[in-house]
Design a protein around this motif. Structure first.
Motif, PDB file in Angstrom:
ATOM      1  N   GLY A  27      20.902  -3.086   3.235  1.00 25.57           N
ATOM      2  CA  GLY A  27      21.830  -2.397   4.135  1.00 25.57           C
ATOM      3  C   GLY A  27      21.194  -1.123   4.620  1.00 25.57           C
ATOM      4  O   GLY A  27      20.089  -0.756   4.189  1.00 25.57           O
ATOM      5  N   GLY A  28      21.892  -0.451   5.514  1.00 24.62           N
ATOM      6  CA  GLY A  28      21.336   0.776   6.076  1.00 24.62           C
ATOM      7  C   GLY A  28      22.328   1.920   6.017  1.00 24.62           C
ATOM      8  O   GLY A  28      23.469   1.743   5.579  1.00 24.62           O
ATOM      9  N   PHE A  29      21.878   3.088   6.484  1.00 26.36           N
ATOM     10  CA  PHE A  29      22.737   4.278   6.528  1.00 26.36           C
ATOM     11  C   PHE A  29      24.055   3.987   7.255  1.00 26.36           C
ATOM     12  O   PHE A  29      25.078   4.557   6.934  1.00 26.36           O
ATOM     13  N   LEU A  30      23.985   3.130   8.259  1.00 23.58           N
ATOM     14  CA  LEU A  30      25.136   2.940   9.144  1.00 23.58           C
ATOM     15  C   LEU A  30      25.943   1.700   8.800  1.00 23.58           C
ATOM     16  O   LEU A  30      26.995   1.459   9.406  1.00 23.58           O
TER      17      LEU A  30
ATOM     18  N   THR B 157      18.252  10.832  -0.152  1.00 22.28           N
ATOM     19  CA  THR B 157      17.501  10.045   0.824  1.00 22.28           C
ATOM     20  C   THR B 157      16.212  10.788   1.159  1.00 22.28           C
ATOM     21  O   THR B 157      16.227  11.969   1.484  1.00 22.28           O
ATOM     22  N   GLN B 158      15.104  10.076   1.028  1.00 21.48           N
ATOM     23  CA  GLN B 158      13.801  10.704   1.236  1.00 21.48           C
ATOM     24  C   GLN B 158      12.962   9.877   2.207  1.00 21.48           C
ATOM     25  O   GLN B 158      12.795   8.663   2.021  1.00 21.48           O
ATOM     26  N   ALA B 159      12.441  10.550   3.221  1.00 19.00           N
ATOM     27  CA  ALA B 159      11.503   9.933   4.177  1.00 19.00           C
ATOM     28  C   ALA B 159      12.088   8.715   4.877  1.00 19.00           C
ATOM     29  O   ALA B 159      11.353   7.799   5.240  1.00 19.00           O
TER      30      ALA B 159
ATOM     31  N   ILE C 273      19.433   1.295  -1.758  1.00 21.75           N
ATOM     32  CA  ILE C 273      19.758   0.649  -0.493  1.00 21.75           C
ATOM     33  C   ILE C 273      18.548   0.673   0.431  1.00 21.75           C
ATOM     34  O   ILE C 273      17.918   1.730   0.592  1.00 21.75           O
ATOM     35  N   ASP C 274      18.261  -0.430   1.073  1.00 20.37           N
ATOM     36  CA  ASP C 274      17.174  -0.435   2.056  1.00 20.37           C
ATOM     37  C   ASP C 274      17.407  -1.559   3.069  1.00 20.37           C
ATOM     38  O   ASP C 274      18.008  -2.584   2.746  1.00 20.37           O
ATOM     39  N   VAL C 275      16.886  -1.350   4.284  1.00 24.64           N
ATOM     40  CA  VAL C 275      17.001  -2.385   5.324  1.00 24.64           C
ATOM     41  C   VAL C 275      15.868  -3.402   5.229  1.00 24.64           C
ATOM     42  O   VAL C 275      15.898  -4.410   5.923  1.00 24.64           O
TER      43      VAL C 275
ATOM     44  N   PHE D  45      19.412   6.071  -0.447  1.00 21.17           N
ATOM     45  CA  PHE D  45      19.316   5.395   0.853  1.00 21.17           C
ATOM     46  C   PHE D  45      17.866   5.331   1.309  1.00 21.17           C
ATOM     47  O   PHE D  45      17.177   6.350   1.328  1.00 21.17           O
ATOM     48  N   GLY D  46      17.422   4.153   1.720  1.00 21.86           N
ATOM     49  CA  GLY D  46      16.029   3.972   2.131  1.00 21.86           C
ATOM     50  C   GLY D  46      15.158   4.080   0.894  1.00 21.86           C
ATOM     51  O   GLY D  46      14.193   4.844   0.863  1.00 21.86           O
ATOM     52  N   CYS D  47      15.503   3.289  -0.133  1.00 22.71           N
ATOM     53  CA  CYS D  47      14.873   3.444  -1.460  1.00 22.71           C
ATOM     54  C   CYS D  47      13.403   3.058  -1.458  1.00 22.71           C
ATOM     55  O   CYS D  47      12.669   3.422  -2.375  1.00 22.71           O
TER      56      CYS D  47
ATOM     57  N   THR E 140       0.818  -1.215   0.000  1.00 27.76           N
ATOM     58  CA  THR E 140       0.000   0.000   0.000  1.00 27.76           C
ATOM     59  C   THR E 140       0.855   1.269   0.000  1.00 27.76           C
ATOM     60  O   THR E 140       0.326   2.380  -0.023  1.00 27.76           O
ATOM     61  N   TYR E 141       2.182   1.103   0.005  1.00 29.74           N
ATOM     62  CA  TYR E 141       3.069   2.260   0.191  1.00 29.74           C
ATOM     63  C   TYR E 141       2.898   3.319  -0.905  1.00 29.74           C
ATOM     64  O   TYR E 141       2.746   4.507  -0.620  1.00 29.74           O
ATOM     65  N   ASP E 142       2.899   2.885  -2.168  1.00 31.93           N
ATOM     66  CA  ASP E 142       2.857   3.886  -3.251  1.00 31.93           C
ATOM     67  C   ASP E 142       1.545   4.676  -3.249  1.00 31.93           C
ATOM     68  O   ASP E 142       1.530   5.832  -3.662  1.00 31.93           O
TER      69      ASP E 142
ATOM     70  N   SER F 206       4.064  11.935  -1.752  1.00 33.09           N
ATOM     71  CA  SER F 206       5.255  12.755  -2.067  1.00 33.09           C
ATOM     72  C   SER F 206       6.235  12.005  -2.956  1.00 33.09           C
ATOM     73  O   SER F 206       7.155  12.606  -3.504  1.00 33.09           O
ATOM     74  N   SER F 207       6.091  10.687  -3.071  1.00 34.79           N
ATOM     75  CA  SER F 207       7.027   9.894  -3.894  1.00 34.79           C
ATOM     76  C   SER F 207       6.371   9.414  -5.186  1.00 34.79           C
ATOM     77  O   SER F 207       6.682   8.325  -5.668  1.00 34.79           O
ATOM     78  N   SER F 208       5.462  10.213  -5.756  1.00 36.98           N
ATOM     79  CA  SER F 208       4.809   9.796  -7.006  1.00 36.98           C
ATOM     80  C   SER F 208       5.843   9.813  -8.140  1.00 36.98           C
ATOM     81  O   SER F 208       6.896  10.464  -8.036  1.00 36.98           O
TER      82      SER F 208
END
Ligand code: SAM
Length: 234
Positions: free
Chosen positions: A107-110, A123-125, A79-81, A58-60, A27-29, A34-36
């Protein structure tokens, strides 16, 4: 996490909203307007992303931005966790015929390691999933992944109201943006966000960005609850 000291933050865990949950992913999209596709196309143009460039997202999430950057000809590291998000995003990339230009990594930011410096990091949201100290570590790591003069773009929930107004501002925000169940992010989703995630104040982020070695070219406080920053690595 074996190569990290005992005090290092585990950024692979889901914080707040669980984006490993397939219902959230499916249901994310619909929820995240804001990510249309149109918004992400516009961002690709605004940042001047073009063929031959390398971009890290990051956090795609479901990959909408990564796909648009790849359509513009860039080589993208997405990249996403969340394994579920990555699976969904890979399918979208296949449908858009840009799989060969996107490398998806768990993976993540860290924790994500990138060797050759890139032109653009977006990186968004996603950064609000880290507590402030770890946001600072993430900024330092991302600055190191960028070429000199490379662009860092950050869009996130960022508070720019006076701290003393927090109760009325948070209530008014949720009331203004929440949707009925099945139509978008609900009041309960926003309450979870405020209670369990780590949205911070713009003045804190600005100091962190400059301490990480970025020059802030644009700090755009879109509303009292959202902001975007366009920065360059000095
Ligand atoms: C709200 S979604 C944003 C997705 C996309 N960037 C967008 O703008 O639509 C947040 C994403 O960040 C991911 N995430 C959470 N913590 C993260 C971390 N520490 N490192 C990288 N990604 C993370 C989540 O799994 C989720 O896919």
């Amino acid at each position: 996490m074996t190569d990290y000291p005992a005090w290092y933050y585990n950024d692979i865990q889901q914080v707040g909203t669980d984006f490993e949950d397939m219902t959230q992913v499916a249901t994310y999209d619909r929820n995240q307007t804001s990510s249309s596709v149109e918004e992400e196309q516009q961002l690709v143009t605004q940042l001047g992303i073009s063929a031959g460039q390398t971009v890290i997202d990051f956090g795609c999430g479901t990959g909408t931005f990564a796909i648009q950057a790849a359509i513009a000809g860039a080589h993208v590291y997405a990249i996403d966790v969340s394994h579920s998000m990555l699976t969904f995003a890979r399918q979208k990339a296949q449908l858009a015929n840009v799989s060969s230009r996107i490398e998806f990594h768990h993976g993540g930011f860290l924790t994500y390691e990138h060797v050759a410096p890139v032109e653009v990091i977006v990186t968004q949201a996603a950064l609000h999933h880290l507590p402030d100290f770890w946001k600072m570590v993430a900024f330092l790591r991302m600055a190191n992944m960028l070429k000199q003069n490379g662009i860092f773009y950050l869009w996130d929930t960022v508070f720019s109201f006076h701290p003393a107004e927090y109760q009325t501002r948070i209530d008014a925000w949720i009331q203004g943006v929440a949707k009925p169940p099945g139509k978008g992010w609900t009041a309960q989703d926003f309450a979870t966000h405020v209670r369990e995630e780590y949205t911070t104040f713009g003045w804190i982020l600005e100091r962190m960005l400059t301490d990480a070695g970025f020059t802030i070219e644009t700090a755009n406080y879109l509303t009292p609850e959202y902001a975007e920053y366009i920065c360059r690595r000095g």
